[in-house]
Design a protein around this motif. Structure first.
Motif, PDB file in Angstrom:
ATOM      1  N   ASN A 156     -42.224 -13.642  10.414  1.00  0.00           N
ATOM      2  CA  ASN A 156     -41.512 -14.159   9.243  1.00  0.00           C
ATOM      3  C   ASN A 156     -41.813 -13.259   8.055  1.00  0.00           C
ATOM      4  OD1 ASN A 156     -40.624 -16.973  10.303  1.00  0.00           O
ATOM      5  ND2 ASN A 156     -42.784 -16.801  10.849  1.00  0.00           N
ATOM      6  N   PRO A 157     -41.190 -12.074   7.984  1.00  0.00           N
ATOM      7  CA  PRO A 157     -41.535 -11.140   6.917  1.00  0.00           C
ATOM      8  C   PRO A 157     -41.272 -11.691   5.517  1.00  0.00           C
ATOM      9  CG  PRO A 157     -39.569 -10.416   8.087  1.00  0.00           C
ATOM     10  CD  PRO A 157     -40.128 -11.579   8.847  1.00  0.00           C
ATOM     11  N   ASP A 158     -40.471 -12.734   5.423  1.00  0.00           N
ATOM     12  CA  ASP A 158     -40.213 -13.397   4.144  1.00  0.00           C
ATOM     13  C   ASP A 158     -40.811 -14.810   4.168  1.00  0.00           C
ATOM     14  OD1 ASP A 158     -38.414 -14.231   6.058  1.00  0.00           O
ATOM     15  OD2 ASP A 158     -36.645 -14.061   4.799  1.00  0.00           O
ATOM     16  N   LEU A 159     -42.029 -14.897   4.671  1.00  0.00           N
ATOM     17  CA  LEU A 159     -42.703 -16.191   4.847  1.00  0.00           C
ATOM     18  C   LEU A 159     -42.717 -17.054   3.585  1.00  0.00           C
ATOM     19  CD1 LEU A 159     -44.272 -18.110   6.703  1.00  0.00           C
ATOM     20  CD2 LEU A 159     -46.349 -16.916   6.012  1.00  0.00           C
ATOM     21  N   PRO A 160     -43.010 -16.519   2.400  1.00  0.00           N
ATOM     22  CA  PRO A 160     -42.989 -17.391   1.217  1.00  0.00           C
ATOM     23  C   PRO A 160     -41.635 -18.086   1.014  1.00  0.00           C
ATOM     24  CG  PRO A 160     -44.134 -15.378   0.692  1.00  0.00           C
ATOM     25  CD  PRO A 160     -43.522 -15.184   2.052  1.00  0.00           C
ATOM     26  N   LEU A 161     -40.544 -17.390   1.301  1.00  0.00           N
ATOM     27  CA  LEU A 161     -39.221 -17.995   1.180  1.00  0.00           C
ATOM     28  C   LEU A 161     -39.063 -19.128   2.202  1.00  0.00           C
ATOM     29  CD1 LEU A 161     -36.287 -17.780  -0.094  1.00  0.00           C
ATOM     30  CD2 LEU A 161     -35.733 -16.506   1.986  1.00  0.00           C
ATOM     31  N   HIS A 162     -39.500 -18.888   3.426  1.00  0.00           N
ATOM     32  CA  HIS A 162     -39.448 -19.923   4.471  1.00  0.00           C
ATOM     33  C   HIS A 162     -40.191 -21.176   4.006  1.00  0.00           C
ATOM     34  CE1 HIS A 162     -37.967 -17.828   8.222  1.00  0.00           C
ATOM     35  NE2 HIS A 162     -38.127 -16.797   7.402  1.00  0.00           N
ATOM     36  N   LEU A 163     -41.379 -20.979   3.480  1.00  0.00           N
ATOM     37  CA  LEU A 163     -42.194 -22.127   3.061  1.00  0.00           C
ATOM     38  C   LEU A 163     -41.589 -22.833   1.850  1.00  0.00           C
ATOM     39  CD1 LEU A 163     -45.714 -20.524   3.507  1.00  0.00           C
ATOM     40  CD2 LEU A 163     -44.577 -22.139   5.043  1.00  0.00           C
ATOM     41  N   ARG A 164     -41.122 -22.057   0.908  1.00  0.00           N
ATOM     42  CA  ARG A 164     -40.564 -22.640  -0.311  1.00  0.00           C
ATOM     43  C   ARG A 164     -39.305 -23.458  -0.023  1.00  0.00           C
ATOM     44  NH1 ARG A 164     -40.845 -18.313  -2.990  1.00  0.00           N
ATOM     45  NH2 ARG A 164     -38.735 -17.556  -2.719  1.00  0.00           N
ATOM     46  N   LYS A 165     -38.426 -22.945   0.856  1.00  0.00           N
ATOM     47  CA  LYS A 165     -37.142 -23.589   1.108  1.00  0.00           C
ATOM     48  C   LYS A 165     -37.111 -24.440   2.372  1.00  0.00           C
ATOM     49  CE  LYS A 165     -34.237 -20.515  -1.543  1.00  0.00           C
ATOM     50  NZ  LYS A 165     -32.938 -19.863  -1.602  1.00  0.00           N
ATOM     51  N   GLY A 166     -38.228 -24.544   3.074  1.00  0.00           N
ATOM     52  CA  GLY A 166     -38.267 -25.354   4.292  1.00  0.00           C
ATOM     53  C   GLY A 166     -37.472 -24.753   5.437  1.00  0.00           C
ATOM     54  N   ILE A 167     -37.348 -23.428   5.479  1.00  0.00           N
ATOM     55  CA  ILE A 167     -36.631 -22.736   6.551  1.00  0.00           C
ATOM     56  C   ILE A 167     -37.547 -22.715   7.784  1.00  0.00           C
ATOM     57  CG2 ILE A 167     -35.588 -20.550   7.264  1.00  0.00           C
ATOM     58  CD1 ILE A 167     -35.207 -19.955   4.221  1.00  0.00           C
ATOM     59  N   ALA A 168     -36.970 -22.962   8.947  1.00  0.00           N
ATOM     60  CA  ALA A 168     -37.755 -22.972  10.187  1.00  0.00           C
ATOM     61  C   ALA A 168     -38.507 -21.660  10.359  1.00  0.00           C
ATOM     62  CB  ALA A 168     -36.833 -23.206  11.378  1.00  0.00           C
ATOM     63  N   LEU A 169     -39.731 -21.766  10.875  1.00  0.00           N
ATOM     64  CA  LEU A 169     -40.581 -20.594  11.080  1.00  0.00           C
ATOM     65  C   LEU A 169     -40.435 -20.058  12.498  1.00  0.00           C
ATOM     66  CD1 LEU A 169     -43.846 -21.903   9.413  1.00  0.00           C
ATOM     67  CD2 LEU A 169     -42.250 -20.227   8.481  1.00  0.00           C
ATOM     68  N   GLU A 170     -40.387 -18.745  12.609  1.00  0.00           N
ATOM     69  CA  GLU A 170     -40.462 -18.099  13.913  1.00  0.00           C
ATOM     70  C   GLU A 170     -41.930 -18.095  14.323  1.00  0.00           C
ATOM     71  OE1 GLU A 170     -38.065 -17.038  15.825  1.00  0.00           O
ATOM     72  OE2 GLU A 170     -36.420 -17.313  14.411  1.00  0.00           O
ATOM     73  N   ARG A 171     -42.219 -18.358  15.564  1.00  0.00           N
ATOM     74  CA  ARG A 171     -43.609 -18.399  16.026  1.00  0.00           C
ATOM     75  C   ARG A 171     -44.120 -17.041  16.455  1.00  0.00           C
ATOM     76  NH1 ARG A 171     -46.068 -21.517  13.413  1.00  0.00           N
ATOM     77  NH2 ARG A 171     -46.902 -23.337  14.384  1.00  0.00           N
ATOM     78  N   GLY A 172     -43.246 -16.124  16.781  1.00  0.00           N
ATOM     79  CA  GLY A 172     -43.682 -14.809  17.216  1.00  0.00           C
ATOM     80  C   GLY A 172     -43.913 -14.750  18.711  1.00  0.00           C
ATOM     81  N   ASP A 173     -44.119 -13.565  19.202  1.00  0.00           N
ATOM     82  CA  ASP A 173     -44.349 -13.335  20.625  1.00  0.00           C
ATOM     83  C   ASP A 173     -45.763 -12.789  20.798  1.00  0.00           C
ATOM     84  OD1 ASP A 173     -44.365 -12.656  23.289  1.00  0.00           O
ATOM     85  OD2 ASP A 173     -42.770 -11.182  23.143  1.00  0.00           O
ATOM     86  N   TRP A 174     -46.691 -13.684  21.075  1.00  0.00           N
ATOM     87  CA  TRP A 174     -48.097 -13.297  21.181  1.00  0.00           C
ATOM     88  C   TRP A 174     -48.322 -12.216  22.228  1.00  0.00           C
ATOM     89  CZ3 TRP A 174     -52.724 -15.404  18.993  1.00  0.00           C
ATOM     90  CH2 TRP A 174     -52.479 -16.299  17.951  1.00  0.00           C
ATOM     91  N   ALA A 175     -47.458 -12.146  23.216  1.00  0.00           N
ATOM     92  CA  ALA A 175     -47.643 -11.149  24.273  1.00  0.00           C
ATOM     93  C   ALA A 175     -47.533  -9.724  23.734  1.00  0.00           C
ATOM     94  CB  ALA A 175     -46.617 -11.377  25.388  1.00  0.00           C
ATOM     95  N   THR A 176     -46.874  -9.555  22.589  1.00  0.00           N
ATOM     96  CA  THR A 176     -46.711  -8.210  22.037  1.00  0.00           C
ATOM     97  C   THR A 176     -47.724  -7.890  20.946  1.00  0.00           C
ATOM     98  OG1 THR A 176     -45.122  -8.966  20.382  1.00  0.00           O
ATOM     99  CG2 THR A 176     -44.229  -8.242  22.503  1.00  0.00           C
ATOM    100  N   TRP A 177     -48.549  -8.858  20.571  1.00  0.00           N
ATOM    101  CA  TRP A 177     -49.480  -8.649  19.459  1.00  0.00           C
ATOM    102  C   TRP A 177     -50.822  -8.123  19.947  1.00  0.00           C
ATOM    103  CZ3 TRP A 177     -48.931 -13.755  16.203  1.00  0.00           C
ATOM    104  CH2 TRP A 177     -47.626 -13.842  15.724  1.00  0.00           C
ATOM    105  N   TYR A 178     -51.399  -7.247  19.182  1.00  0.00           N
ATOM    106  CA  TYR A 178     -52.770  -6.762  19.389  1.00  0.00           C
ATOM    107  C   TYR A 178     -52.974  -6.175  20.785  1.00  0.00           C
ATOM    108  CZ  TYR A 178     -53.083  -9.945  15.465  1.00  0.00           C
ATOM    109  OH  TYR A 178     -52.857 -10.605  14.300  1.00  0.00           O
ATOM    110  N   MET A 179     -51.943  -5.544  21.281  1.00  0.00           N
ATOM    111  CA  MET A 179     -52.047  -4.963  22.612  1.00  0.00           C
ATOM    112  C   MET A 179     -52.441  -3.499  22.479  1.00  0.00           C
ATOM    113  SD  MET A 179     -51.245  -7.555  24.482  1.00  0.00           S
ATOM    114  CE  MET A 179     -51.059  -6.814  26.069  1.00  0.00           C
TER     115      MET A 179
END
Length: 111
Positions: free
Chosen positions: A67-90
Motif C-alpha cells: 500500500n504505497p499510499d497507506l496514509p490515504l488508505h487509512l484516512r479514507k477507509g480504503i481496503a488494504l492490500e495484505r501483500g505477498d509474503w512469499a516475495t518478501w525478504y527472500m
C-alpha cells in the motif's frame, strides 16, 4: 547507568557472532512525557480502537509495501492490500515483485 559502554559493548560483541544485519539501541526517555508505540497486525479499525482505549500511537510498517499510499488508505477507509509474503525478504529476490510493483489506490489523485 553511569557508563553503559562496557555492558553494551559485550552484548554487541556476542550478537555480532550471529551475523546480524542490524542492531537497534535506544536511550530510555524519562517516564513523564514518553509515548508508547505499538505495531504489528493492526487494521484501521483496530488501530483507532486501541488508541481510543489505551492512548499512545500505532505504527504501520510492512503494510507500506503493498500500500504505497497507506496514509490515504487509512484516512479514507480504503481496503488494504495484505501483500505477498512469499516475495518478501527472500535472499536473491532481485525483482520488484512484492516490493515496488503495487499500485496506488484508484482514489489516489496524486499518482
Amino acid at each position: 547507568m553511569a557508563d553503559p559502554k562496557p555492558q553494551f559493548s559485550y552484548v554487541v560483541e556476542k550478537l555480532c557472532k550471529h551475523k546480524l544485519a542490524y542492531i537497534h539501541v535506544m536511550e530510555p526517555m524519562p517516564a513523564e512525557g514518553s509515548t508508547f508505540i505499538s505495531t504489528h497486525g493492526y487494521t484501521r479499525n483496530t488501530a483507532i480502537e486501541t488508541v481510543d482505549k489505551k492512548g499512545g500511537l500505532i505504527g504501520f510498517g510492512r503494510l507500506f509495501m503493498p500500500n504505497p499510499d497507506l496514509p490515504l488508505h487509512l484516512r479514507k477507509g480504503i481496503a488494504l492490500e495484505r501483500g505477498d509474503w512469499a516475495t518478501w525478504y527472500m535472499g536473491g529476490n532481485l525483482t520488484p515483485a512484492g516490493y515496488s510493483d503495487w499500485l496506488f489506490a484508484p482514489e489516489n489523485d496524486q499518482q
